[in-house]
Every structure is written in C-alpha cells, then in structure tokens.
Motif scaffolding. Structure first.
Motif, PDB file in Angstrom:
ATOM      1  N   VAL A 137       0.827  -1.222   0.000  1.00 50.34           N
ATOM      2  CA  VAL A 137       0.000   0.000   0.000  1.00 50.34           C
ATOM      3  C   VAL A 137       0.856   1.265   0.000  1.00 50.34           C
ATOM      4  CG1 VAL A 137      -2.018  -0.992   1.149  1.00 50.34           C
ATOM      5  CG2 VAL A 137      -0.121  -0.142   2.534  1.00 50.34           C
ATOM      6  N   ARG A 138       0.174   2.373  -0.285  1.00 49.97           N
ATOM      7  CA  ARG A 138       0.771   3.708  -0.221  1.00 49.97           C
ATOM      8  C   ARG A 138      -0.045   4.538   0.761  1.00 49.97           C
ATOM      9  NH1 ARG A 138       4.432   5.378  -4.142  1.00 49.97           N
ATOM     10  NH2 ARG A 138       4.270   3.888  -5.836  1.00 49.97           N
ATOM     11  N   TYR A 139       0.616   5.447   1.467  1.00 47.33           N
ATOM     12  CA  TYR A 139      -0.116   6.318   2.387  1.00 47.33           C
ATOM     13  C   TYR A 139       0.623   7.653   2.495  1.00 47.33           C
ATOM     14  CZ  TYR A 139       3.520   5.179   5.774  1.00 47.33           C
ATOM     15  OH  TYR A 139       4.732   5.022   6.388  1.00 47.33           O
ATOM     16  N   GLY A 140      -0.066   8.618   3.086  1.00 50.77           N
ATOM     17  CA  GLY A 140       0.556   9.930   3.288  1.00 50.77           C
ATOM     18  C   GLY A 140       0.531  10.781   2.035  1.00 50.77           C
ATOM     19  N   PRO A 141       1.104  12.009   2.153  1.00 51.92           N
ATOM     20  CA  PRO A 141       1.079  12.933   1.009  1.00 51.92           C
ATOM     21  C   PRO A 141       1.853  12.390  -0.184  1.00 51.92           C
ATOM     22  CG  PRO A 141       2.301  13.864   2.893  1.00 51.92           C
ATOM     23  CD  PRO A 141       1.767  12.555   3.327  1.00 51.92           C
ATOM     24  N   ALA A 142       1.398  12.750  -1.404  1.00 48.63           N
ATOM     25  CA  ALA A 142       1.990  12.226  -2.651  1.00 48.63           C
ATOM     26  C   ALA A 142       3.498  12.495  -2.664  1.00 48.63           C
ATOM     27  CB  ALA A 142       1.322  12.892  -3.846  1.00 48.63           C
ATOM     28  N   PRO A 143       4.323  11.610  -3.202  1.00 51.89           N
ATOM     29  CA  PRO A 143       3.939  10.371  -3.879  1.00 51.89           C
ATOM     30  C   PRO A 143       3.543   9.262  -2.902  1.00 51.89           C
ATOM     31  CG  PRO A 143       6.328  10.534  -3.812  1.00 51.89           C
ATOM     32  CD  PRO A 143       5.795  11.782  -3.167  1.00 51.89           C
ATOM     33  N   GLY A 144       3.675   9.480  -1.629  1.00 52.62           N
ATOM     34  CA  GLY A 144       3.233   8.513  -0.627  1.00 52.62           C
ATOM     35  C   GLY A 144       4.323   7.551  -0.208  1.00 52.62           C
ATOM     36  N   SER A 145       4.263   7.150   1.047  1.00 58.79           N
ATOM     37  CA  SER A 145       5.221   6.157   1.561  1.00 58.79           C
ATOM     38  C   SER A 145       4.642   4.770   1.356  1.00 58.79           C
ATOM     39  CB  SER A 145       5.456   6.401   3.051  1.00 58.79           C
ATOM     40  OG  SER A 145       5.787   7.737   3.272  1.00 58.79           O
ATOM     41  N   LEU A 146       5.525   3.802   1.332  1.00 63.09           N
ATOM     42  CA  LEU A 146       5.083   2.421   1.079  1.00 63.09           C
ATOM     43  C   LEU A 146       5.007   1.625   2.385  1.00 63.09           C
ATOM     44  CD1 LEU A 146       7.256   1.637  -2.062  1.00 63.09           C
ATOM     45  CD2 LEU A 146       4.817   2.146  -2.011  1.00 63.09           C
ATOM     46  N   ALA A 147       4.046   0.721   2.425  1.00 66.72           N
ATOM     47  CA  ALA A 147       3.908  -0.177   3.588  1.00 66.72           C
ATOM     48  C   ALA A 147       3.220  -1.448   3.116  1.00 66.72           C
ATOM     49  CB  ALA A 147       3.098   0.497   4.685  1.00 66.72           C
ATOM     50  N   VAL A 148       3.121  -2.408   4.007  1.00 60.29           N
ATOM     51  CA  VAL A 148       2.411  -3.662   3.691  1.00 60.29           C
ATOM     52  C   VAL A 148       1.345  -3.877   4.758  1.00 60.29           C
ATOM     53  CG1 VAL A 148       2.626  -6.162   3.451  1.00 60.29           C
ATOM     54  CG2 VAL A 148       4.435  -4.694   2.594  1.00 60.29           C
ATOM     55  N   LEU A 149       0.115  -4.100   4.318  1.00 60.25           N
ATOM     56  CA  LEU A 149      -0.964  -4.381   5.265  1.00 60.25           C
ATOM     57  C   LEU A 149      -1.177  -5.893   5.341  1.00 60.25           C
ATOM     58  CD1 LEU A 149      -3.722  -1.706   4.528  1.00 60.25           C
ATOM     59  CD2 LEU A 149      -1.762  -1.610   6.060  1.00 60.25           C
ATOM     60  N   THR A 150      -1.199  -6.413   6.551  1.00 62.57           N
ATOM     61  CA  THR A 150      -1.396  -7.856   6.709  1.00 62.57           C
ATOM     62  C   THR A 150      -2.667  -8.125   7.510  1.00 62.57           C
ATOM     63  OG1 THR A 150       0.055  -7.773   8.631  1.00 62.57           O
ATOM     64  CG2 THR A 150       1.040  -8.504   6.574  1.00 62.57           C
ATOM     65  N   GLY A 151      -3.307  -9.242   7.179  1.00 58.89           N
ATOM     66  CA  GLY A 151      -4.528  -9.632   7.882  1.00 58.89           C
ATOM     67  C   GLY A 151      -4.196 -10.345   9.180  1.00 58.89           C
ATOM     68  N   GLU A 152      -5.148 -10.257  10.115  1.00 59.81           N
ATOM     69  CA  GLU A 152      -4.947 -10.894  11.420  1.00 59.81           C
ATOM     70  C   GLU A 152      -6.056 -11.890  11.720  1.00 59.81           C
ATOM     71  OE1 GLU A 152      -2.463  -9.936  13.845  1.00 59.81           O
ATOM     72  OE2 GLU A 152      -1.510  -8.840  12.224  1.00 59.81           O
ATOM     73  N   GLY A 153      -6.901 -12.142  10.745  1.00 57.88           N
ATOM     74  CA  GLY A 153      -8.008 -13.068  10.960  1.00 57.88           C
ATOM     75  C   GLY A 153      -9.341 -12.376  10.814  1.00 57.88           C
ATOM     76  N   SER A 154     -10.371 -13.185  10.540  1.00 56.04           N
ATOM     77  CA  SER A 154     -11.702 -12.667  10.285  1.00 56.04           C
ATOM     78  C   SER A 154     -12.195 -11.777  11.426  1.00 56.04           C
ATOM     79  CB  SER A 154     -12.656 -13.850  10.104  1.00 56.04           C
ATOM     80  OG  SER A 154     -13.875 -13.393   9.636  1.00 56.04           O
ATOM     81  N   GLY A 155     -12.714 -10.594  11.067  1.00 56.54           N
ATOM     82  CA  GLY A 155     -13.290  -9.697  12.060  1.00 56.54           C
ATOM     83  C   GLY A 155     -12.267  -8.880  12.823  1.00 56.54           C
ATOM     84  N   LYS A 156     -10.988  -9.141  12.579  1.00 57.25           N
ATOM     85  CA  LYS A 156      -9.956  -8.400  13.314  1.00 57.25           C
ATOM     86  C   LYS A 156      -9.392  -7.288  12.429  1.00 57.25           C
ATOM     87  CE  LYS A 156      -8.667 -12.147  16.327  1.00 57.25           C
ATOM     88  NZ  LYS A 156      -7.686 -13.131  16.716  1.00 57.25           N
ATOM     89  N   PRO A 157      -8.853  -6.210  13.058  1.00 60.69           N
ATOM     90  CA  PRO A 157      -8.292  -5.133  12.237  1.00 60.69           C
ATOM     91  C   PRO A 157      -7.035  -5.580  11.499  1.00 60.69           C
ATOM     92  CG  PRO A 157      -7.918  -4.721  14.576  1.00 60.69           C
ATOM     93  CD  PRO A 157      -8.759  -5.947  14.487  1.00 60.69           C
ATOM     94  N   LEU A 158      -6.691  -4.844  10.449  1.00 57.20           N
ATOM     95  CA  LEU A 158      -5.454  -5.128   9.719  1.00 57.20           C
ATOM     96  C   LEU A 158      -4.303  -4.441  10.453  1.00 57.20           C
ATOM     97  CD1 LEU A 158      -6.708  -4.233   6.115  1.00 57.20           C
ATOM     98  CD2 LEU A 158      -6.615  -6.491   7.149  1.00 57.20           C
ATOM     99  N   SER A 159      -3.096  -4.926  10.236  1.00 59.42           N
ATOM    100  CA  SER A 159      -1.949  -4.228  10.816  1.00 59.42           C
ATOM    101  C   SER A 159      -0.994  -3.842   9.694  1.00 59.42           C
ATOM    102  CB  SER A 159      -1.255  -5.094  11.865  1.00 59.42           C
ATOM    103  OG  SER A 159      -0.706  -6.229  11.250  1.00 59.42           O
TER     104      SER A 159
END
Lengths: 279, 178
Positions: free
Chosen positions: A185-207
C-alpha cells in the motif's frame, strides 16, 4: 499377569497414512502437487454447485414450514391470524430493506471511482467461507466468466481480497483480513510512503508493516494499493483506514491498526477486477 | 473391505459432504460454523477400531480438504490421528454404551480442532492459532456430540463388520468387549 498384546496392523496403517498426508502437504506447499489439488478442488466445486443449490431449494421451504408449525400451535386462532398478518408485514418490510441494501451495494459497484479504466465482473457472495480457520468468501462467478487466479476483488468501499480458487462457475476469494493476506500500500502525502498491510483473521483489524516509528499517521487516513511493478493489485484501490497508531519507546516501527475500507461483514455483491500483474 | 463396503463408505461420505456444504455452512453463528466431517473418523474409530478410524480420517479429510482454503492434506493428517486415537482409546470400553459416541465426539472434535490449528500454524498459517479458537472448539464439539448417534448408525451401516484389529489379543480371545 501377562500384558495384552496388540496387533501392529493399525499402527502400521496409521504410519502409512500419516506419511501419505505429510507427503501431500509438502508437495502441495512446494507447488509440485498444487496443480493437481487445485484441479480437484475446482472439479469438486463444480460438481457440488448444483447439489448445493438443489438442497437449499428443498430445505428453505421445509424450514419455513417447520417454523410456521411451531408458532401455529402456540396461539389461538384469532391471535394466530393477527400474528400471521404482523409477521407478513414484518417479512415484507425486512425483504424490502434487504432488497434496498442489495440495490445499494449493486449501484455502488456499478460506479466504483477507483476502477475508472478496468473491466470487472459483478458477482454475488454465495458463502462466507468453508473453514473456521480462514477468512474467505465464495462467489457466484468463475472461469467461464473470465475470472482467473489472483485477480483482485473489490466491494463498494474498496479492496475485498484476491481470487485463490476458480472453478467453472464459482470462485473462492481470500479476504484482506485473512492471516495469509498481504497487500502493498501507499499512504501519506503524494507520492506517498510504502507499507504492507497484513490480515490478522476474520473480524480483526489489519496491521501495517514497514511504517517507521514517529511517522505522522492520523486516524481516518486511507491506505491505498501501491500498484508497484509486479504488484498483485492495481494502484489506487482503497484498502483500509487508520483506526489507531502508536509508537513504543524502543520500537523501530509504528504500530498501526486499520479497518478494511470495504464492509467485509455484510458483503452481498462484489466485483472481480479482470486484471493481472502484467497489465 | 469388500467393494460393497467401499461403495457404502463413499455414499456416507458423500452425504456428509453434502450436509456440510449446505446446511452446516448456513448454520454460521458469530463467524463459526459446525464441521461434521470430523465425526466420520471419530465414529469409525468406535465402530471399526483404530485402523479403520485412521483410514476413514484420512479419506474423509482428503475429501474435506477439497472444499477448504487451508493447506491441502492437513485435514487428512489430523483425521487419521483422531480416528486412530478414538479407536485406540475406546478399545477397552463397552462400545455399545449409549454415552460413548457423544462423549467421544465431544472430546475428539475438541482435540481435532486444537491439533488442526497447531499444525496449521506450524505449516505457515499462524493466524490459525489466533482465530476465535475457543468458540470454534465449543461450537464444533457440541454440534458433533449431538449428531454423534445418527452418525454412528450411518457409519455402522457402511462398516457392518466391526474390526478386531488393534484390540488386545487377550480380549479377542475371551470374546470381551470390542
């Protein structure tokens, strides 16, 4: 007293079966057997699609009849009549609300702002996963509709997941909340910083991984797919919004919790984006 | 096993898959649904002993794996272990006791889910230990305990001749409980 002797045959059987299972798991994980297992899964899904539909058609009216019978004996005739009318009105209201919700999701899917030039196939969610241990859904389109493995799947709010199994008429989608899911993923002001979102299981938030400590990340900020070369998702699809972010005193990364942009708990319709990493 | 037995076992397995893939998936509450495929090795272990329990666990597990997104072969591995375990644990017990199938289903299902999650975690799926494991264990075990008796009848029909394999030879010789 002599100890009873047990036959060795069951233990030999168990040993053979355990070895066979471990071999299958290893071959499947290393890719050698994956094409065979994938083909078998696809065949099973195709074979069971009509069975499932037929059984549901049979069971639904029986269930309604049984439910009606239980209530029938419980009230007097006049009360029952009134009750039935009330129930009917409630049912009509519920089905109207249901239809409105379905209509809203379908309308939203027709006009997804983050898919301006990409072709997509709408699909109905037929099941919320076959395993308690994985966050996945089954959808009503498959290879015959152009769906291929690894294609992105989006909902009204954003990214839903990725196709991990495709038969002729159905497909299985791994949700972004699944523990095996990782989205660049990208976030923040353009061009944006890079990160990786990972799942933690059904119904749980992503980290989020790779967000350096003390990065100014605010609640409500949206993370979108990075679309880097070779990425498994096209660029610009909303993935999640920040719920909270904090940095520990000695941590090198910020701890960021995010909520999926799409409402994964109430998915009725989704769109499979006919897109591959080479595009 | 004769060809007829194999056909019967196949039929029972097909019935279980059909019910699992239709009714059971729709019984989802709080993100958790029952899993009656686990019942097959458990009741086969009671009916046919550890060897047949393990075999039923393997084949039923492979069939179940066709419909699961988790590692292929994992259900077969755990099914074999549970079928063998239940068969071995119930050897010395009166297998005609009415309480045995529900109790075995309760304990066997709980153990199955626990081992399944632990092995899945070892096989690179760490989230399998972080799901609502307690809720899954309770839901699956209770439903399976309730359905254990009809499942036992079906499997007993498919495996009509109870096996003596694995039974202590002294017990077989004296005609003791099987």
């Amino acid at each position: 007293m002599a100890m009873p002797r047990r036959s060795r045959r069951p233990r030999t059987t168990l040993l053979i079966l355990v070895l066979a299972s471990v071999t299958i798991i290893t071959l499947d994980a290393r890719g050698g057997f994956h094409r065979i297992s994938s083909g078998a899964k696809s065949l099973s899904a195709d074979a069971f699609a009509p069975v499932k539909s037929g059984v549901n058609d049979i069971i639904e009216p029986i269930g309604s009849f049984l439910a009606g019978s239980v209530h029938y004996g419980a009230v007097r005739q006049q009360n029952q009549k009134l009750q039935q009318e009330i129930n009917q009105l409630k049912q009509e209201r519920a089905s109207q609300a249901d239809a409105e919700q379905a209509m809203q999701q379908l309308s939203a899917l027709l006009n997804l702002p983050f898919l301006p030039n990409l072709q997509s196939v709408p699909a109905e969610v037929t099941n919320y996963g076959t395993s308690d241990f994985a966050a996945s859904i089954s959808i009503s389109v498959g290879r015959d509709d152009g769906v291929q493995l690894n294609m992105p799947v989006v909902g009204a709010g954003g990214l839903v997941g990725q196709v991990v199994q495709a038969s002729h008429h159905t497909a299985t989608v791994r949700l972004v909340t699944d523990g095996q899911s990782a989205v660049g993923v990208r976030y923040g002001p353009a061009p944006g910083s890079l990160a990786v979102l990972t799942g933690e299981g059904s119904g749980k938030p992503l980290s989020a991984d790779l967000v350096p400590s003390n990065t100014p990340v605010t609640a409500g900020e949206q993370f979108v797919t990075s679309g880097l070369q070779g990425a498994i998702y096209p660029a610009g699809i909303p993935v999640a919004t920040v719920v909270s972010a904090k940095t520990g005193s000695s941590a090198s990364q910020e701890s960021v919790e995010l909520r999926p942009a799409a409402d994964l708990a109430h998915l009725r319709y989704v769109s499979v984006v006919l897109w591959g990493p080479s595009q | 096993m004769t060809l007829r037995d194999v056909a019967r076992v196949g039929l029972v397995m097909l019935a279980f898959v059909a019910v699992q893939q239709t009714l059971m998936l729709d019984l989802r509450r709080g993100g958790v649904h029952p899993d009656i495929m686990i019942l097959l090795p458990i009741v086969a272990g009671i009916v046919g002993g550890p060897g047949r329990g393990a075999s039923m666990g393997f084949w039923a597990g492979l069939v179940a794996d066709l419909f699961l997104p988790t590692p292929f072969g994992l259900s077969a591995l755990v099914g074999s272990l549970i079928g063998f375990g239940v068969g071995a644990a119930t050897l010395a017990l009166d297998r005609s006791a009415w309480w045995l199938p529900p109790v075995a289903a309760l304990g066997g299902s709980a153990l199955y889910e626990l081992i399944y999650a632990m092995l899945g975690s070892l096989l690179g799926q760490p989230q399998m230990l972080h799901v609502q494991l307690v809720r899954i264990i309770v839901a699956v075990s209770v439903v399976n305990a309730v359905l254990a008796l009809p499942a036992l009848r079906m499997v007993a029909w498919a495996l009509p001749e109870a096996s003596t394999e694995g039974v202590p030879t002294s017990v077989v010789a004296t005609g003791g409980p099987r």
